[in-house]
Motif scaffolding. Structure first.
Motif, short mmCIF file in Angstrom:
data_model
loop_
_atom_site.label_atom_id
_atom_site.label_comp_id
_atom_site.label_asym_id
_atom_site.label_seq_id
_atom_site.Cartn_x
_atom_site.Cartn_y
_atom_site.Cartn_z
N SER A 1 32.18 42.19 46.97
CA SER A 1 33.28 41.48 47.58
C SER A 1 34.58 42.27 47.39
N ARG B 1 36.56 33.84 38.93
CA ARG B 1 36.05 32.88 39.95
C ARG B 1 34.89 33.48 40.75
N PHE B 2 34.97 34.77 40.99
CA PHE B 2 33.92 35.47 41.75
C PHE B 2 32.61 35.53 40.95
N GLY B 3 32.73 35.36 39.64
CA GLY B 3 31.53 35.39 38.79
C GLY B 3 31.18 36.79 38.32
N LEU B 4 32.21 37.64 38.21
CA LEU B 4 31.95 39.00 37.73
C LEU B 4 31.54 38.94 36.25
N ARG C 1 27.32 41.39 40.04
CA ARG C 1 28.12 41.51 41.26
C ARG C 1 29.08 42.68 41.21
N ALA D 1 32.83 44.08 42.39
CA ALA D 1 34.16 43.76 42.93
C ALA D 1 34.86 45.04 43.33
N GLU E 1 40.85 35.90 40.01
CA GLU E 1 39.96 36.03 41.17
C GLU E 1 38.58 36.53 40.75
N LEU E 2 38.55 37.45 39.80
CA LEU E 2 37.27 38.05 39.42
C LEU E 2 36.42 37.08 38.59
N GLU F 1 25.60 42.74 45.74
CA GLU F 1 26.46 41.65 46.20
C GLU F 1 27.90 42.06 45.94
N PHE G 1 38.76 42.69 46.92
CA PHE G 1 39.97 42.07 46.36
C PHE G 1 41.13 43.02 46.63
#
Ligand code: NAD
Ligand code: ZN
Length: 367
Positions: free
Chosen positions: A66, A91-94, A37, A39, A88-89, A64, A68
């Motif tokens: 997102s 949780r985002f699955g980075l 992913r 970010a 946050e990252l 994919e 921040f």
């Protein structure tokens, strides 16, 4: 498109510069072979202006992505902000096969780069600088970090980006004061390395500030990036040559801190620092009068706030002494022999004190 290569063996990367390149960023980043992913980290102002284009381009390229965001300004360069991003990252699955993209000025670049360097022991990152200062200076070279309550940039490391994408059209919305602040670093780059570029700067500086010709501005950005790339390529970790990039910065930083952050933009304080370094170079007999006058007249073209009356010479000297204690071999300052020819010299406290007195008495770059 101008492409400047930063030669650092297995950490080498390219800087791509072209008007309109932001819309192509998805393809350029997909070409890196990112599997995880993406970010995008940005501040509120910049994300409002450019995140939609960038995220759209990334998604079109099949990634994919997102967004921040962090608040604007220097206070976001903090460990607490980095920690919020870690949460946050994660949780985002980075993951380590993902990517962080820094979209913004030097604040976002330093913070996002530091986050990338430290999260999961290092994630690749791409710089998409949107201020002139970050395009000509901070996005290249891999210095990343955050501030500490005891001083700026005290926490950090080296983490090179894997790609730098520069779109000079993003400068269109940048306030004029920020453009001039970045231009100070362009003058510095020319002074330490490139007399031909300095001549060009003498002719074109105001045109660059009003973004008159994106093609010519791109060439100027590339010239600055080439200078930084060459210096960083030869001394990535600032054990020698890279110190010349600090030309004008000892007094510039001291002035920023002694006047209370917020009075000067970084580049404005740097113009005073450059003027001071030139004056000292002339006093030491290193720099001829004619060259001095030539550079001085370029510095006078900068719109600058005056040095506040409240700035006290002792505060500046204190800063100098503290810097000196941090170096085992005493403080060596970068001075100038000629345009493009820096020299590193030890400077005695007495000479430092005297020249700072001249700066504060407005005998240098008398506005
Ligand atoms: N890592 C390095 O080698 C290095 C070198 C020099 C400076 N720096 C750091 O860079 C930081 C300063 O960077 P800066 O001068 O880019 O400031 P910045 O990142 O704070 O940006 C200045 C302001 O301009 C806004 N902005 C950014 N791009 C814009 C655009 N295209 N249009 C409109 N507004 C825009 C931002 O939201 C911000 O409010 C400092 O923290 C300094 O320590 C790092
Ligand atoms: Zn600087």
């Amino acid at each position: 498109m101008s492409i400047v290569r930063v030669p650092l063996e297995d950490r080498s990367y390219s800087i791509r510069i072209e008007p309109g390149l932001l819309g192509e960023a998805g393809r350029l980043i997909a070409d890196l072979g990112i599997r995880g992913r993406v970010a995008v980290i940005s501040d509120r102002t910049v994300s409002g202006l450019f995140a939609k284009t960038l995220i759209g381009a990334l998604q079109t390229a099949g990634l994919e992505a997102s967004l921040f965001t962090v608040p604007d300004g220097e206070t976001s360069k903090s460990l607490s902000q980095a920690e919020k991003l870690y949460t946050e990252l994660i949780r985002f699955g980075l993951s380590r096969d993902g990517l962080i993209v820094a979209l913004g000025g030097g604040v976002v670049g330093d913070l996002a780069g530091f986050t990338a360097a430290t999260l999961l022991r290092g994630i690749p990152f791409v710089q998409v600088p949107t201020t002139l200062l970050s395009q000509v200076d901070s996005s290249v070279g891999g210095k990343v970090g955050v501030n500490h309550s005891l001083g700026k940039n005290l926490i950090g490391c080296f983490h090179q980006p894997v790609l730098v994408i520069m779109d000079p059209l993003t400068l269109d919305t940048l306030p004029m004061r920020e453009r001039w602040s970045g231009a100070a670093e362009m003058v510095k780059a020319a002074l330490i390395r490139d007399a031909v570029f300095f001549e060009r700067l003498e002719r074109e500086l105001e045109d660059w500030m009003v973004l008159e010709d994106a093609g010519r501005l791109s060439e100027a950005l590339a010239a600055c990036c080439r200078i930084k790339a060459e210096v960083v390529g030869r001394d990535e970790r600032e054990s020698g040559l890279r110190r010349i990039l600090n030309f004008g910065h000892t007094v510039g930083h001291a002035l920023e801190s002694a006047s209370g952050y917020g009075v000067f933009r970084h580049g404005e304080a740097l113009v005073y620092g450059l003027a001071w370094a030139l004056d000292l170079s002339r006093t030491f007999g290193l720099l001829g009068e004619a060259v001095f006058q030539r550079v001085d007249s370029v510095l006078r073209r900068f719109p600058l706030p005056p040095i506040p009356e409240s700035v006290d010479a002792e505060r500046i000297v204190e800063h100098f002494t503290r810097d000196k204690k941090n170096k085992s071999d005493g403080l060596h300052l970068v001075l100038l022999n000629d345009i493009g020819r820096p020299v590193i010299r030890p400077v005695r406290d007495f000479d430092f004190r005297e020249s700072v007195g001249r700066l504060l008495n407005r005998q240098i770059i008398n506005l």
